[in-house]
Design a protein around this motif. Sequence first.
Motif, PDB file in Angstrom:
ATOM      1  N   ALA A  27      31.977  47.882  22.952  1.00 31.25           N
ATOM      2  CA  ALA A  27      32.722  47.562  21.775  1.00 31.25           C
ATOM      3  C   ALA A  27      33.482  46.220  22.207  1.00 31.25           C
ATOM      4  CB  ALA A  27      33.917  48.556  21.259  1.00 31.25           C
ATOM      5  N   ILE A  28      33.306  45.406  21.136  1.00 34.11           N
ATOM      6  CA  ILE A  28      33.948  44.176  21.201  1.00 34.11           C
ATOM      7  C   ILE A  28      34.971  43.987  20.311  1.00 34.11           C
ATOM      8  CG2 ILE A  28      33.876  41.247  21.109  1.00 34.11           C
ATOM      9  CD1 ILE A  28      30.947  41.667  22.247  1.00 34.11           C
ATOM     10  N   TRP A  31      32.987  38.723  32.649  1.00 35.00           N
ATOM     11  CA  TRP A  31      33.535  39.919  31.667  1.00 35.00           C
ATOM     12  C   TRP A  31      32.831  41.045  31.434  1.00 35.00           C
ATOM     13  CZ3 TRP A  31      33.443  39.197  25.724  1.00 35.00           C
ATOM     14  CH2 TRP A  31      34.531  40.042  24.969  1.00 35.00           C
ATOM     15  N   LEU A  32      31.667  41.116  31.520  1.00 35.22           N
ATOM     16  CA  LEU A  32      30.799  42.449  31.274  1.00 35.22           C
ATOM     17  C   LEU A  32      30.800  43.056  33.007  1.00 35.22           C
ATOM     18  CD1 LEU A  32      28.911  44.399  30.359  1.00 35.22           C
ATOM     19  CD2 LEU A  32      26.986  42.957  30.707  1.00 35.22           C
ATOM     20  N   ALA A  33      30.965  42.167  34.056  1.00 42.47           N
ATOM     21  CA  ALA A  33      30.963  43.060  35.213  1.00 42.47           C
ATOM     22  C   ALA A  33      32.357  43.715  35.503  1.00 42.47           C
ATOM     23  CB  ALA A  33      30.715  41.889  36.425  1.00 42.47           C
ATOM     24  N   LEU A  90      36.812  43.787  25.857  1.00 42.64           N
ATOM     25  CA  LEU A  90      35.458  44.559  26.012  1.00 42.64           C
ATOM     26  C   LEU A  90      35.705  45.753  26.253  1.00 42.64           C
ATOM     27  CD1 LEU A  90      32.370  44.854  25.943  1.00 42.64           C
ATOM     28  CD2 LEU A  90      32.277  43.561  28.344  1.00 42.64           C
ATOM     29  N   LEU A  91      34.961  47.002  25.573  1.00 39.02           N
ATOM     30  CA  LEU A  91      35.150  48.368  26.043  1.00 39.02           C
ATOM     31  C   LEU A  91      33.772  48.581  26.558  1.00 39.02           C
ATOM     32  CD1 LEU A  91      37.963  48.127  24.506  1.00 39.02           C
ATOM     33  CD2 LEU A  91      37.556  50.343  23.839  1.00 39.02           C
ATOM     34  N   VAL A 106      37.948  49.016  30.423  1.00 41.77           N
ATOM     35  CA  VAL A 106      38.648  48.040  29.287  1.00 41.77           C
ATOM     36  C   VAL A 106      38.630  46.773  30.264  1.00 41.77           C
ATOM     37  CG1 VAL A 106      40.427  47.582  27.869  1.00 41.77           C
ATOM     38  CG2 VAL A 106      39.810  49.938  28.081  1.00 41.77           C
ATOM     39  N   ALA A 107      38.373  45.626  29.512  1.00 41.69           N
ATOM     40  CA  ALA A 107      38.279  44.247  30.238  1.00 41.69           C
ATOM     41  C   ALA A 107      38.878  43.279  29.157  1.00 41.69           C
ATOM     42  CB  ALA A 107      37.123  44.091  31.086  1.00 41.69           C
ATOM     43  N   GLN A 108      39.988  42.804  29.367  1.00 42.45           N
ATOM     44  CA  GLN A 108      40.526  41.641  28.270  1.00 42.45           C
ATOM     45  C   GLN A 108      39.799  40.483  29.007  1.00 42.45           C
ATOM     46  OE1 GLN A 108      44.394  41.654  27.089  1.00 42.45           O
ATOM     47  NE2 GLN A 108      44.519  39.644  26.737  1.00 42.45           N
ATOM     48  N   LEU A 109      39.317  39.613  27.884  1.00 44.08           N
ATOM     49  CA  LEU A 109      38.631  38.341  28.302  1.00 44.08           C
ATOM     50  C   LEU A 109      39.740  37.383  28.862  1.00 44.08           C
ATOM     51  CD1 LEU A 109      36.138  36.525  28.373  1.00 44.08           C
ATOM     52  CD2 LEU A 109      36.861  35.858  25.964  1.00 44.08           C
TER      53      LEU A 109
END
Length: 389
Positions: A306-307, A359-361, A254-255, A347-350
């Motif tokens: 962006a996913i 994930w969003l947080a 998730l960006l 940037v966060a990788q699930l």
Amino acid sequence: MSERGSSNGATGNTVLKAVPGAAGNQAEIVVASSTKSAEDSLGLVLDALGGMLTALARYPIDLPERSGEESSREFGLWHRHATLGYALQEGNGQGSVGIGDRDWDGVVRAVTEQRREEHRYVDASISELREALWACVETVHNAVKVDHTADSTTDDQMERAKTALKRMQTGTIKTEVLGAVLAIESALQTRREQQQEQYVSLATRLDRLGRQLEEARKESTTDPLTGLGNRKLFDMMAPRAVQMFSLGRQPVVLLMIDLDKLKLVNDMYGHQAGDQAIQTLASALGRVFLRQSDVLCRFGGDEFAAILHNTDWKMAQTLARRLQEQLAAMPAPHPAMEFSIGASVGVAQLEMHEEPGEWLARADKALYKAKQNGRDRVCVADTLLLRSA
């Protein structure tokens, strides 16, 4: 006279035209038809209309209120009426009628009503199929979570059993029982691997079908300013990305992207320039993230999301920097602007067993850190393991 020859209502009169004779002193009388061109044109129109009505009769759709056989019969009658002038009611003994007496409004009305009913039916069917698909995904996702909890409990029990057996002194019994425990453990591991292979196969098929179905519904989930997805689309696709990840285990990132200096653009050059700046970022997103599986959304205001499926955080970091380069190379939102706009990216990788909100947080926290570090930066979120340490 044929249907085409008489259908335009002409009287069939001929025109007598005098032309010079061979010797120049006599005239010949040539008979020419003044209606031939009009008859040919009308014939082409009737052929095209007849082809359309034939297609509707030949390829009917079974609708809730009317069978395909009924639709086929109705359009067969409309075809005979429009092209040949026959009455719509079969067997009433009425002969054919001329072009001007045919029910052209009825033809248009019949075709329009048929297409409207087909559109409603197909739209409702696709919606039901779409909801059934994602209900299936959610059910399997929940089953995976239950399996994970059960497997964790089983692993703990197996470890306790092996530890207890190691403390036993009776050699033969200890060896036999420990061998049985190890065999059970091996069988459980084999089952897990087979189950994971099935989940990956299912995830691949569902992902392909899901993308096809989502193409049928875009209007209600499209941001009117940018043409990208809106917040509604994000709220729908983020949980589905989590569910698909639990099945396929393919990396998904998730960006969270924030347009820098938008308030300054609005204050100095007006909201029209601000809207242009937002559209510029949306255009840059579309040029960098090109895959059909990429989900691009305007999250709200100057923030985008962006996913990216089948993408890890390293590749996402590279793409985020490419986005910043693309944005810097695009024309300024206003010709008088003396500064450039940029974008900050988190940037966060699930991770396994992470919920959409978590994930969003993490992505939001990374975005906030990027803005704190001077804007126009890319920051990767901490993993859950580091965060809990």
